[in-house]
Every structure is written in structure tokens, then in C-alpha cells.
Design a protein around this motif. Structure first.
Motif, PDB file in Angstrom:
ATOM      1  N   LEU A 388       0.831  -1.204   0.000  1.00  0.00           N
ATOM      2  CA  LEU A 388       0.000   0.000   0.000  1.00  0.00           C
ATOM      3  C   LEU A 388       0.869   1.260   0.000  1.00  0.00           C
ATOM      4  O   LEU A 388       0.603   2.210  -0.737  1.00  0.00           O
ATOM      5  N   ILE A 389       1.926   1.260   0.800  1.00  0.00           N
ATOM      6  CA  ILE A 389       2.805   2.433   0.876  1.00  0.00           C
ATOM      7  C   ILE A 389       3.487   2.678  -0.472  1.00  0.00           C
ATOM      8  O   ILE A 389       3.579   3.807  -0.956  1.00  0.00           O
ATOM      9  N   LYS A 390       3.960   1.588  -1.105  1.00  0.00           N
ATOM     10  CA  LYS A 390       4.644   1.736  -2.385  1.00  0.00           C
ATOM     11  C   LYS A 390       3.700   2.258  -3.461  1.00  0.00           C
ATOM     12  O   LYS A 390       4.058   3.122  -4.270  1.00  0.00           O
ATOM     13  N   LEU A 391       2.448   1.744  -3.500  1.00  0.00           N
ATOM     14  CA  LEU A 391       1.462   2.221  -4.475  1.00  0.00           C
ATOM     15  C   LEU A 391       1.186   3.699  -4.247  1.00  0.00           C
ATOM     16  O   LEU A 391       1.111   4.492  -5.205  1.00  0.00           O
ATOM     17  N   ASN A 392       1.025   4.115  -2.992  1.00  0.00           N
ATOM     18  CA  ASN A 392       0.735   5.510  -2.674  1.00  0.00           C
ATOM     19  C   ASN A 392       1.875   6.427  -3.129  1.00  0.00           C
ATOM     20  O   ASN A 392       1.644   7.514  -3.655  1.00  0.00           O
ATOM     21  N   LYS A 393       3.128   5.966  -2.939  1.00  0.00           N
ATOM     22  CA  LYS A 393       4.277   6.767  -3.378  1.00  0.00           C
ATOM     23  C   LYS A 393       4.280   6.927  -4.892  1.00  0.00           C
ATOM     24  O   LYS A 393       4.593   8.012  -5.421  1.00  0.00           O
ATOM     25  N   HIS A 394       3.953   5.842  -5.634  1.00  0.00           N
ATOM     26  CA  HIS A 394       3.898   5.926  -7.096  1.00  0.00           C
ATOM     27  C   HIS A 394       2.845   6.953  -7.542  1.00  0.00           C
ATOM     28  O   HIS A 394       3.097   7.770  -8.445  1.00  0.00           O
ATOM     29  N   ILE A 395       1.674   6.895  -6.944  1.00  0.00           N
ATOM     30  CA  ILE A 395       0.574   7.802  -7.362  1.00  0.00           C
ATOM     31  C   ILE A 395       0.908   9.239  -6.998  1.00  0.00           C
ATOM     32  O   ILE A 395       0.683  10.164  -7.782  1.00  0.00           O
ATOM     33  N   GLU A 396       1.473   9.458  -5.784  1.00  0.00           N
ATOM     34  CA  GLU A 396       1.851  10.818  -5.385  1.00  0.00           C
ATOM     35  C   GLU A 396       2.934  11.379  -6.297  1.00  0.00           C
ATOM     36  O   GLU A 396       2.928  12.570  -6.655  1.00  0.00           O
ATOM     37  N   ALA A 397       3.894  10.519  -6.702  1.00  0.00           N
ATOM     38  CA  ALA A 397       4.938  10.956  -7.618  1.00  0.00           C
ATOM     39  C   ALA A 397       4.358  11.372  -8.973  1.00  0.00           C
ATOM     40  O   ALA A 397       4.823  12.308  -9.610  1.00  0.00           O
TER      41      ALA A 397
END
Length: 401
Positions: A388-397
Motif C-alpha cells: 500500500l505504501i509503495k502504491l501511494n508513493k507511485h501515485i503521489e509521484a
């Protein structure tokens, strides 16, 4: 209160009487299904073996695999989307009939580069038979239900397996290049455990998965046989297959049981529980009429939007429902892509990546990392906080650039 107390005493008394009366007539049954489930404490579950794996492979990493080998090993390979490169021993015990050709091919590739596959079952997929040039036959136990298991190179006593209607054995294999490691015996010895060199690695095929179950590990010194079997494997990280034990249908969802399910399986508790519910409902019905009408208090309208968001977020955080959050983030992200860039998101392929990079003004390689990670998440059955954290970082980027 004085009127309620006698009613409560009567309800509690009836529940206790029903529980005691039914417990006397209770008949306990044993589930002999060969589930080979590492979470099951039933006779043919693997909970004991699974709990002992860390002591059998000291200082090694134990990972439980909840999805098909082809998707897991591809993701966790050189250049894959996983968080590590899979190296070590892949262990599959029982219920291996889910292994289709693509998963078998990926397991063989895994072994070919220097890893190990340990597979214990009564029979294997046709792809394994054809590739390794083996045949398996079955001998019926006509005298009794006992067979004998032994190892060739390990100094352990032969063990007996009861409740065994017959034995599977290798009727054909390469006797020159393959190593015989163990036998089963009913009337005479048959080979049921072999080691096969394959590329830079090794494949271990074993034909008596019941020996790993709780029932046999708790009887006499049968655990020493399993220690001997496992001793052939190298001291590497272990990947324990659980995909074949968690399927409830074609969608591959993990079976989840209620915390109350074990209690409801107990006859006395089940009837006591239902009795309490029935009397509780009757109590509410007969006491529904109040002595005085409720004076309604009208409160001014409040803006509860922030409180609602906090409540929902805390609910997901407390329940650790990572799958639900990941599904929602992917859904909302794709909906915004459709709204902002007028793109079809039903197929997330190379053309979609190119079009999105062009319309969003982003680098194609950055878009590809995000879309590939979303596609990988869609193929998974179990999720963790780091996903979940990795997906959130991708979307925020994606939105920050």
C-alpha cells in the motif's frame, strides 16, 4: 429493574441447563480430510510441520507463498516487480494439482539457475512426468492399513504409517542419473523418494505427503523420518506453498472464517448460543413498551465530513484491510485518469502507457513503473502494508511532477 432481574436469572438458568444437557449427548467427530493446510490443527493439517520449519532451517528466511508460482517467481526475479530476488528451496506438500504448465515451467526455471524444488504428493502434473521422464504407479494395501517408510542414506529407523490404504511409487525413472533417497514398503520395497539433478539445481520428488501431517508427527518417533527427509535440502531460504490450500473458488480468494466458527462447531455451545439469542429477542419484544414517551432532543446540524473521514480511515487502519484500500486507490486513480485525460483504462498495456505519458507530460519510464506495479498488484491474492505504501508513493509521484 426489579422486574428485569428475575427475567435475566431465568434466561441465564435456561442457557446453563441447555448447555449441560446437550454436552452429555455430545458426540465428537474427527475430520480426516487431507487438507495439507499449514494453518489447520486437524489430523491431516500441517500446522506442526509449519511451526517447526524455522528450527529446521535456522537463520534462514521463511516465506509463505499465497499465489501461483508463475506470478510469484516472475515478480521476484531479476528485473521483476517484487521486493527481492527469489533464491532457495520451494516446498510444496500435497494438493499440487493446481500446478498448470506455466507454473511448472517457472518452477523448472527456478531450479535451473541453481535453486531447489521439494514436491511431496501422490502424483504430479503431466508436464513434470514428461519433462523428468518419470512414471508413478499405485499398490493397494490388501492386508491392513499399514505401510513402512525408510530412507537410504539417513541413519533413522523405518517408520510405520497407519490408516494408509495404499502406496504410490516410482515405476519408471532414470536409475543412472537420478538418486534414490527413500522407499515405501507394503509387500516389498518400492522407491518413493528421489533426487533429480536439473540444470544447476535439484528437484526432490516424494510420494507420501501424509507423513508430514499432524497425525503422524505426533505418533511415536515418526517426526525423525521427516527430519531425515528435510535434511537432504540445502540450508537456504524457504518458500512454503500455501496457494493450493486457500482456494474457495475460481477467483482465488482466501478463505476467511469467523472467530465464532470453532465454538459453533461444538454442539452444546451452539444450542446454548441459539437459546440465549431466542430468549434475548423475546425479552426485547416484551419490554419494548416504555413507561414514558421519549422526549426527542433536536440537535443542530453539524458538519461531520471530517469526523466521517477520520472514522473510516481509522476503521481501515485498525482492521489492516490493505486489499480494500489498494483496490480503492487503484479505482480512484483510474477514474481520475479517465476524467482528466479522456483515456480508456480497461486495458493497461503499452499503448495506454504511451498515451498517458504523452497527455500527462510525464516520462514514459515513470508511467511504466506505475502501471506495471498496478498490474502486478491485480495479480496478487494477499497484500501487506508495504504494498500500500509503495502504491501511494507511485501515485503521489505521478501528481507531484
Amino acid at each position: 429493574m426489579k422486574r428485569i432481574l428475575p427475567v435475566l436469572i431465568i434466561i441465564v438458568g435456561l442457557v446453563v441447563v441447555a448447555s449441560v444437557a446437550l454436552s452429555v449427548k455430545k458426540t465428537k467427530t474427527v475430520d480426516w480430510e487431507e487438507s495439507f493446510d499449514e494453518k489447520s490443527n486437524k489430523p491431516y493439517g500441517l500446522s506442526i510441520f509449519y511451526k517447526e520449519l524455522p528450527s529446521l532451517f535456522k537463520n534462514q528466511k521463511l516465506r509463505t507463498v499465497y499465489h501461483q508460482p508463475n506470478s510469484y517467481l516472475r515478480a521476484n526475479s531479476e528485473g521483476g516487480y517484487g521486493e527481492h530476488v527469489a533464491k532457495g528451496s520451494y516446498i510444496i506438500i500435497g494438493n499440487s494439482d493446481y500446478l498448470y504448465e506455466d507454473s511448472v515451467n517457472e518452477l523448472l526455471n527456478f531450479v535451473d539457475v541453481g535453486n531447489t524444488l521439494f514436491l511431496s504428493d501422490y502424483y504430479f502434473s503431466q508436464k513434470i512426468h514428461d519433462t523428468l521422464r518419470i512414471d508413478i504407479d499405485y499398490i493397494l494395501n490388501e492386508k491392513d492399513s499399514i505401510s513402512y517408510q525408510s530412507l537410504k542414506h539417513v541413519n533413522t529407523k523405518d517408520i510405520t504409517l497407519d490408516k494408509n490404504p495404499g502406496d504410490s511409487y516410482f515405476s519408471k525413472f532414470d536409475t543412472i542419473n537420478y538418486n534414490i533417497l527413500g522407499y515405501s514398503k507394503i509387500d516389498y520395497k518400492h522407491v518413493n523418494f528421489i533426487e533429480i539433478p536439473f540444470g544447476k539445481g535439484h528437484i526432490f520428488l516424494h510420494l507420501e505427503p501424509k507423513a508430514f501431517t499432524n497425525y503422524h508427527l505426533l505418533k511415536e518417533e515418526r517426526y525423525k523420518y521427516i527430519e531425515g527427509v528435510i535434511s537432504y535440502l540445502p540450508e537456504n531460504d524457504v518458500y512454503f506453498d500455501s496457494y493450493g490450500k486457500i482456494q474457495t473458488g475460481y477467483d482465488g480468494d482466501v478463505e476467511k472464517e469467523s472467530n465464532l466458527s470453532w465454538f459453533l462447531e461444538q454442539l452444546s455451545f451452539r444450542w446454548a448460543w441459539f437459546t440465549a439469542i431466542i430468549f434475548g429477542i423475546l425479552f426485547m419484544i416484551f419490554n419494548a413498551k416504555r413507561r414514558q414517551r421519549i422526549i426527542r432532543i433536536i440537535k443542530p446540524l453539524q458538519n461531520t465530513t471530517v469526523a466521517f473521514v477520520k472514522t473510516v480511515s481509522n476503521l481501515y487502519f485498525d482492521t489492516q484491510d490493505h486489499k480494500n484500500l489498494i483496490d480503492k486507490k487503484i479505482t480512484y486513480f483510474l477514474e481520475k485518469i479517465r476524467a482528466d485525460f479522456n483515456l480508456d483504462t480497461s486495458v493497461l498495456n503499452e499503448d495506454f502507457i504511451t498515451n498517458l505519458a504523452s497527455k500527462a507530460g510525464r516520462k514514459k519510464e515513470d508511467i511504466k513503473k506505475l502501471i506495471d506495479y498496478i498490474n502486478w498488484l491485480k495479480s496478487k491474492n494477499e497484500f501487506f502494508e508495504e504494498n500500500l505504501i509503495k502504491l501511494n508513493k507511485h501515485i503521489e509521484a505521478f501528481y507531484s511532477k
